[in-house]
Design an enzyme around this catalytic site. Structure first.
Site, mmCIF file in Angstrom:
data_model
loop_
_atom_site.group_PDB
_atom_site.id
_atom_site.type_symbol
_atom_site.label_atom_id
_atom_site.label_comp_id
_atom_site.label_asym_id
_atom_site.label_seq_id
_atom_site.Cartn_x
_atom_site.Cartn_y
_atom_site.Cartn_z
ATOM 1 N N HIS A 150 -11.494 -2.496 4.098
ATOM 2 C CA HIS A 150 -11.270 -2.136 5.500
ATOM 3 C C HIS A 150 -11.905 -0.799 5.879
ATOM 4 C CE1 HIS A 150 -8.392 -0.006 3.124
ATOM 5 N NE2 HIS A 150 -7.971 0.700 4.150
ATOM 6 N N ASP A 151 -12.531 -0.131 4.917
ATOM 7 C CA ASP A 151 -13.174 1.154 5.196
ATOM 8 C C ASP A 151 -14.697 1.062 5.142
ATOM 9 O OD1 ASP A 151 -10.667 2.449 5.363
ATOM 10 O OD2 ASP A 151 -10.620 2.784 3.199
ATOM 11 N N ASP A 199 -2.999 4.680 -2.224
ATOM 12 C CA ASP A 199 -4.026 5.173 -1.297
ATOM 13 C C ASP A 199 -4.537 6.588 -1.628
ATOM 14 O OD1 ASP A 199 -5.248 4.932 1.527
ATOM 15 O OD2 ASP A 199 -4.140 6.816 1.669
ATOM 16 N N ASP A 206 0.861 -1.175 0.000
ATOM 17 C CA ASP A 206 0.000 0.000 0.000
ATOM 18 C C ASP A 206 0.905 1.236 0.000
ATOM 19 O OD1 ASP A 206 -2.205 1.752 0.577
ATOM 20 O OD2 ASP A 206 -3.183 0.110 1.660
#
Ligand code: GLC
Length: 507
Positions: free
Chosen positions: A305-306, A179, A77
């Site tokens: 994950h969000d 990201d 990431d």
């Protein structure tokens, strides 16, 4: 693995066989770099090392080698929009107005009346500006104040960040998920953002403003192309962007570049934010497919994950149908760990929240802790995730729902995913086949045909709460079930598909 309650590189190495056996091709690991952890690693203080919580560079090399032995790719990431406020660059930048790194971040004077430079807001609540007492200016942070935005208009920043990518690409990583990239280049005029329109994507996310002057700019698309050139210095590296902050495909598609010199996979979150509704989902798919550039691959993200867990967001009764959709559509799927078990959100009381977003917005339902709880490996204490105290609580059901038990149950969600992933790999119709909707078979039913190399597959998904009779005599004279969410075998040209179920047929 270290017993500190947090997942780490050694732990991933130990579980690689599971990842490969389940049928995944690649693992994307969220940031593992040194960080004060204000946003769980998305505040990087050194782009070229491993946080000791997770291991070290040697263990990382071992992870890479062990994954490659199993034909698994490792994707890291990259967090370009902002660093940590503890990154040496920012420490220098804030040290004085004439420090050579001053312009590496985005500094602005207060307005004449002393107020904020403009109305931009942090994604995590509050203004996007923090006052620096010492140098008497504001700095910009699209996320937390501990995540100051880098100034991508400064060529020195671009060069330094490209070199950070090269550090890992030289080491052999297979690619990056980049990201929050939609914010890379913001309006140079610092124009105020307008209020978000009720019912719009940003409104649904709880944002007061629409990021018209902060997201999806021409300058950002241009930076993606420059970043892509770094990837092209190497063989076979994948370039993935977190570009999904839109349901406006006109903003998403330019991330492919023209001609295809941008992202290989510009993440498409349109279904992630959709309701579980046949009409809405089919029109989003239609609209999206219609604009995929020649030679580009579509992709779908339905869990991450969000966002709240699939099994919670769409209803537990639909979670296998979500997998059926995701893994039989035309396009590259991304699966969030634990969704292959049907893991659900874990309720975390406000006082125990650790996600800064959730903490900043205590009255709202935005915390991301519920979807980040430990992977449920087995029925042993802490589900086999750690011997220490896990960083987030485990789901109550982990003793009944875990990898060990689901592996042994031929009708488990895990075995459902495994079969789908295997079929996807084996049948060209599923990965490269043509895609054609079959409309109007029944209300609340989404259906389509995938076809390649003389094989025709038919998928029907019942979004409704009643059994639906589906007659496919117009398109075939017989059928055979390859897989269904309830593990029933359906045959012939009339399928009675129960509520919430879906089926994959060879026709
Ligand atoms: C991305 C990440 C999210 C993080 C944010 C700030 O949206 O997915 O987890 O908090 O960027 O880096």
């Amino acid at each position: 693995m270290s017993g500190n309650g947090i997942g780490d590189l050694r732990g991933i190495i130990q579980r690689l066989d599971y990842v490969a056996d389940t049928g995944f091709d690649a693992i994307w690991i969220s940031p593992i770099f040194p960080s004060p952890m204000a946003d769980f690693g998305y505040d990087v203080s050194d782009y070229c090392d491993i946080h000791p919580l997770f291991g070290d560079l040697e263990t990382f090399d071992e992870l890479l080698a062990t994954a490659h032995e199993r034909n698994l790719k490792i994707i890291l990431d990259f967090v370009p929009n902002h660093s940590s406020d503890q990154h040496p660059w920012f420490i220098e930048s804030r040290s004085s107005r004439n420090n050579p790194k001053r312009d590496w971040y985005i500094w602005k004077d207060a307005k004449d009346d002393g107020s904020l430079p403009n109305n931009w807001e942090s994604e995590f609540g509050g203004p996007a500006w923090t006052w620096d007492e010492k140098t008497q200016q504001y700095y910009l942070h699209t996320f937390l104040r501990q995540q100051p935005d880098l100034n991508w208009r400064n060529p020195e920043v671009v060069e330094a960040m490209h070199n950070n990518l090269r550090f890992w690409l030289d080491r052999g990583v297979d690619g990056f998920r980049v990201d929050a990239v939609i914010y890379l280049i913001k309006s140079a005029k610092f124009t105020d953002n307008p209020p978000s329109t009720p019912g719009s994507f940003w409104d649904k996310l709880g944002r007061r403003l629409s990021p018209d002057h902060t997201a999806h700019s021409q300058g950002t698309y241009e930076q993606i192309r420059l970043m892509r050139k770094v990837f092209d210095e190497y063989e076979d590296r994948v370039h993935i962007g977190e570009t999904g902050g839109t349901t406006n495909f006109a903003q998403l598609i330019p991330y492919y570049g023209n001609p295809l010199d941008g992202y290989d996979i510009p993440f498409n979150f349109s279904l992630l934010f959709a309701d579980w509704d046949a009409t809405q989902i089919s029109s989003l798919i239609r609209e999206y497919y219609a604009v995929i550039p020649e030679g580009g691959s579509p992709n779908f993200v339905m869990g991450n994950h969000d966002a709240h867990r699939i099994a919670t967001r769409y209803g537990y009764e639909n979670h296998r149908s979500v997998a059926m959709l995701l893994l039989t559509l035309w396009g590259i799927p991304t699966i969030y760990y634990g969704d292959e078990l049907g893991m659900e959100d874990v309720f975390i009381p406000v006082a125990e929240r650790i996600d800064p977003w959730g903490i900043n917005k205590p009255d709202e339902d935005f915390g991301r802790d519920p979807e980040r709880t430990p992977m449920q490996w087995d029925a042993s204490p802490n589900a086999g995730f750690t011997t220490g105290k896990p960083w987030l609580p485990l789901a109550d059901n982990y003793k009944q729902s875990n990898v060990a038990m689901q592996s042994a149950d031929p009708h488990s969600t895990l075995n459902f995913y495994k079969t789908l992933l295997r079929l996807r790999r084996e049948l060209s119709a599923l990965h490269i086949g043509s895609f054609t909707f079959v409309d109007n078979l029944a209300k609340d039913v989404l259906a389509y045909v995938r076809e390649a190399d003389g094989m025709r597959l038919f998928v029907a998904i019942n979004f409704g709460a009643e059994t639906k009779e589906i007659n496919i005599s117009q398109i075939t004279s017989d059928s055979k079930t390859l897989l269904s969410t309830d593990f029933e075998s359906y045959r012939g040209t009339t399928i009675n598909l129960p509520a919430h179920q879906s089926v994959l047929l060879e026709i």
